[in-house]
Scaffold this active site. Sequence first.
Site, PDB file in Angstrom:
ATOM      1  N   PHE A 128      26.192  46.965  41.664  1.00  0.00           N
ATOM      2  CA  PHE A 128      27.014  48.143  41.379  1.00  0.00           C
ATOM      3  C   PHE A 128      27.505  48.009  39.942  1.00  0.00           C
ATOM      4  O   PHE A 128      28.191  47.035  39.595  1.00  0.00           O
ATOM      5  CB  PHE A 128      28.204  48.208  42.342  1.00  0.00           C
ATOM      6  CG  PHE A 128      29.156  49.336  42.045  1.00  0.00           C
ATOM      7  CD1 PHE A 128      28.810  50.646  42.320  1.00  0.00           C
ATOM      8  CD2 PHE A 128      30.406  49.087  41.504  1.00  0.00           C
ATOM      9  CE1 PHE A 128      29.686  51.691  42.042  1.00  0.00           C
ATOM     10  CE2 PHE A 128      31.290  50.123  41.215  1.00  0.00           C
ATOM     11  CZ  PHE A 128      30.919  51.429  41.494  1.00  0.00           C
ATOM     12  N   SER A 131      31.640  48.704  35.194  1.00  0.00           N
ATOM     13  CA  SER A 131      32.306  48.158  34.005  1.00  0.00           C
ATOM     14  C   SER A 131      31.401  48.170  32.776  1.00  0.00           C
ATOM     15  O   SER A 131      30.190  47.993  32.880  1.00  0.00           O
ATOM     16  CB  SER A 131      32.749  46.723  34.267  1.00  0.00           C
ATOM     17  OG  SER A 131      33.597  46.676  35.382  1.00  0.00           O
ATOM     18  N   SER A 137      39.405  47.790  32.871  1.00  0.00           N
ATOM     19  CA  SER A 137      40.489  48.432  33.640  1.00  0.00           C
ATOM     20  C   SER A 137      40.500  49.938  33.383  1.00  0.00           C
ATOM     21  O   SER A 137      40.778  50.730  34.273  1.00  0.00           O
ATOM     22  CB  SER A 137      41.843  47.847  33.226  1.00  0.00           C
ATOM     23  OG  SER A 137      41.863  46.461  33.439  1.00  0.00           O
ATOM     24  N   THR A 165      27.660  42.152  39.035  1.00  0.00           N
ATOM     25  CA  THR A 165      27.233  41.154  40.018  1.00  0.00           C
ATOM     26  C   THR A 165      25.812  41.538  40.452  1.00  0.00           C
ATOM     27  O   THR A 165      25.582  42.684  40.851  1.00  0.00           O
ATOM     28  CB  THR A 165      28.206  41.144  41.224  1.00  0.00           C
ATOM     29  OG1 THR A 165      29.505  40.814  40.736  1.00  0.00           O
ATOM     30  CG2 THR A 165      27.767  40.152  42.291  1.00  0.00           C
ATOM     31  N   ARG A 292      46.327  10.222  53.083  1.00  0.00           N
ATOM     32  CA  ARG A 292      46.584   9.496  51.831  1.00  0.00           C
ATOM     33  C   ARG A 292      47.953   8.804  51.911  1.00  0.00           C
ATOM     34  O   ARG A 292      48.968   9.481  52.169  1.00  0.00           O
ATOM     35  CB  ARG A 292      46.556  10.482  50.661  1.00  0.00           C
ATOM     36  CG  ARG A 292      47.051   9.929  49.340  1.00  0.00           C
ATOM     37  CD  ARG A 292      46.087   8.945  48.740  1.00  0.00           C
ATOM     38  NE  ARG A 292      46.543   8.490  47.430  1.00  0.00           N
ATOM     39  CZ  ARG A 292      46.036   7.434  46.805  1.00  0.00           C
ATOM     40  NH1 ARG A 292      45.053   6.729  47.351  1.00  0.00           N
ATOM     41  NH2 ARG A 292      46.501   7.085  45.628  1.00  0.00           N
ATOM     42  N   GLN A 303      59.167  15.242  51.999  1.00  0.00           N
ATOM     43  CA  GLN A 303      59.449  16.668  52.167  1.00  0.00           C
ATOM     44  C   GLN A 303      58.839  17.493  51.028  1.00  0.00           C
ATOM     45  O   GLN A 303      58.391  18.621  51.250  1.00  0.00           O
ATOM     46  CB  GLN A 303      60.966  16.870  52.165  1.00  0.00           C
ATOM     47  CG  GLN A 303      61.445  17.647  53.353  1.00  0.00           C
ATOM     48  CD  GLN A 303      62.943  17.830  53.339  1.00  0.00           C
ATOM     49  OE1 GLN A 303      63.538  18.132  52.292  1.00  0.00           O
ATOM     50  NE2 GLN A 303      63.545  17.671  54.487  1.00  0.00           N
ATOM     51  N   LEU A 363      46.108  16.659  46.078  1.00  0.00           N
ATOM     52  CA  LEU A 363      45.030  15.661  46.025  1.00  0.00           C
ATOM     53  C   LEU A 363      45.133  14.747  44.802  1.00  0.00           C
ATOM     54  O   LEU A 363      44.313  13.833  44.633  1.00  0.00           O
ATOM     55  CB  LEU A 363      43.647  16.337  46.057  1.00  0.00           C
ATOM     56  CG  LEU A 363      43.035  16.498  47.460  1.00  0.00           C
ATOM     57  CD1 LEU A 363      43.780  17.524  48.293  1.00  0.00           C
ATOM     58  CD2 LEU A 363      41.555  16.861  47.376  1.00  0.00           C
ATOM     59  N   GLU A 388      37.513  43.779  40.675  1.00  0.00           N
ATOM     60  CA  GLU A 388      37.926  44.850  41.610  1.00  0.00           C
ATOM     61  C   GLU A 388      39.355  45.312  41.292  1.00  0.00           C
ATOM     62  O   GLU A 388      40.120  45.643  42.191  1.00  0.00           O
ATOM     63  CB  GLU A 388      37.833  44.360  43.050  1.00  0.00           C
ATOM     64  CG  GLU A 388      36.441  44.022  43.467  1.00  0.00           C
ATOM     65  CD  GLU A 388      35.784  45.131  44.257  1.00  0.00           C
ATOM     66  OE1 GLU A 388      36.491  45.968  44.830  1.00  0.00           O
ATOM     67  OE2 GLU A 388      34.546  45.169  44.262  1.00  0.00           O
ATOM     68  N   THR A 390      42.364  44.233  38.183  1.00  0.00           N
ATOM     69  CA  THR A 390      43.185  43.043  37.920  1.00  0.00           C
ATOM     70  C   THR A 390      44.509  43.159  38.699  1.00  0.00           C
ATOM     71  O   THR A 390      44.869  44.241  39.171  1.00  0.00           O
ATOM     72  CB  THR A 390      43.514  42.932  36.414  1.00  0.00           C
ATOM     73  OG1 THR A 390      44.355  44.040  36.055  1.00  0.00           O
ATOM     74  CG2 THR A 390      42.264  42.921  35.551  1.00  0.00           C
TER      75      THR A 390
END
Length: 408
Positions: A128, A131, A137, A165, A292, A303, A363, A388, A390
């Site tokens: 599609f 842009s 935008s 895409t 871990r 906490q 991590l 799609e 911003t």
Amino acid sequence: MSSTFSLDPGADQLAVRDWLHGFAADVMRPAAAEWDEREETPWPIIQEAAKLGIYSLDFYAQQYFDPSGVGIPIAMEELFWGDAGIGLSIVGTTLAAVAVLANGTDEQIGTWTPQMFGTPDDVKVAAFCSSEPDAGSDVGALRTRAVYDEAKDEWVLNGTKTWATNGGIAAVHVVVASVDPELGTRGHASFVVPPGTPGLSQGQKFKKHGIRASHTAEVVLDGVRVPGSCLLGGKEKLDERLARAREGVKRAGGGGNAAMATFEASRPAVGAQAIGIARAAYEVALDYAKTREQFGRPIIDNQGVAFQLADMKTRVDAARLLVWRASWMAVNNQPFTSAEGSMSKLYAGETAKFVTAQAMQILGGNGFTREYPVERMHRDSAIYSIFEGTSEIQRLVIARAVSGMPIR
Ligand SMILES: Cc1cc2nc3c(=O)[nH]c(=O)nc-3n(C[C@H](O)[C@H](O)[C@H](O)COP(=O)(O)OP(=O)(O)OC[C@H]3O[C@@H](n4cnc5c(N)ncnc54)[C@H](O)[C@@H]3O)c2cc1C
């Protein structure tokens, strides 16, 4: 079609979710790092999805019309839980398909949508293309022109599209072009460019920060001629719409356009993709925090870490509620009076960025490496506040809807 919004999608939809989860866990997850590094379209995985019936218009249509109203978000969340880059390679075609479904005649839908997906033995993708380099935008600024050649009953397209895409590798491209620049977005129309049409070529293929398995490229249209029948909705409807718009220009501003109709319908689905990424990162972080050990105890015993996980889970669930509501409303033809579709995409996109960043933090050093998937998920999440619409544009749409004022 259900008339009451429920948080129970029903046994059938849960079975679909579990089936997709199996594909995401067994096929997509193990392949995610490889295709991210290769930065190539994962054709074998698309093909496998096609053989299982996951890559087909029928599948997405069934999900859309599921009585729960949340079939599409459930499917998107599972696939993108598997991997976002591969997920977008599998579902990227649907954006072009939705453009045809939203704007095309029954005949156009019947002709073009099957060619977008191909067959399990010969899979195809679709693109599609809205842009442009100077129209992101600001969709109204697009310069691609479509001029009607009445003698031949053909449309001639010229312009450069960007960020498409599947652009250039697609069998079918759907191109938004201006047929009357004076009318701004109301002078836009969508065209199908059939496979192998001369004059359409791929420009630059972008090397990206995330969703790297998904192909993103410029599409150049140089004197592309398509038959009159490739104008989505047909000439008569276009002429009527243009006449109304010309009247409207004199009376008052405003009005919809082809690209916006496509984006509006797809926003909850895009939000669900972001939730899939966020949930995946949250789960990795939760497991890690439980196992871990530092200072002689699991880090989740602190906490500070446990509260991070509490916030992550809360935001994932809140985002899902917004997405499911918007999806249910769209399926049941409820008007988005407060831009509920935009709300869902805004919150889910920002949640994916927040949750994946928190997961990397939990991590520690491992989160910063490609040995663990949260680094990739964090990169993948970044697109969800950009494409799609911003996050800023979603806020603009919501602010206009709730205020009734032309906020700029
Ligand atoms: C990986 C990827 C895939 C994509 N796939 C497709 C596709 O398949 N088809 C397609 O047509 N497009 C696609 N896009 C394009 C995408 O939709 C655009 O990138 C997006 O709409 C933003 O446009 P832009 O990049 O030109 O940014 P700009 O519009 O230049 O925006 C730049 C910044 O300014 C802000 N901004 C702009 N205007 C305002 C305003 N009025 N108020 C406040 N802030 C504002 C924006 O929020 C942003 O932060 C894709 C993009 C990417 C990166």
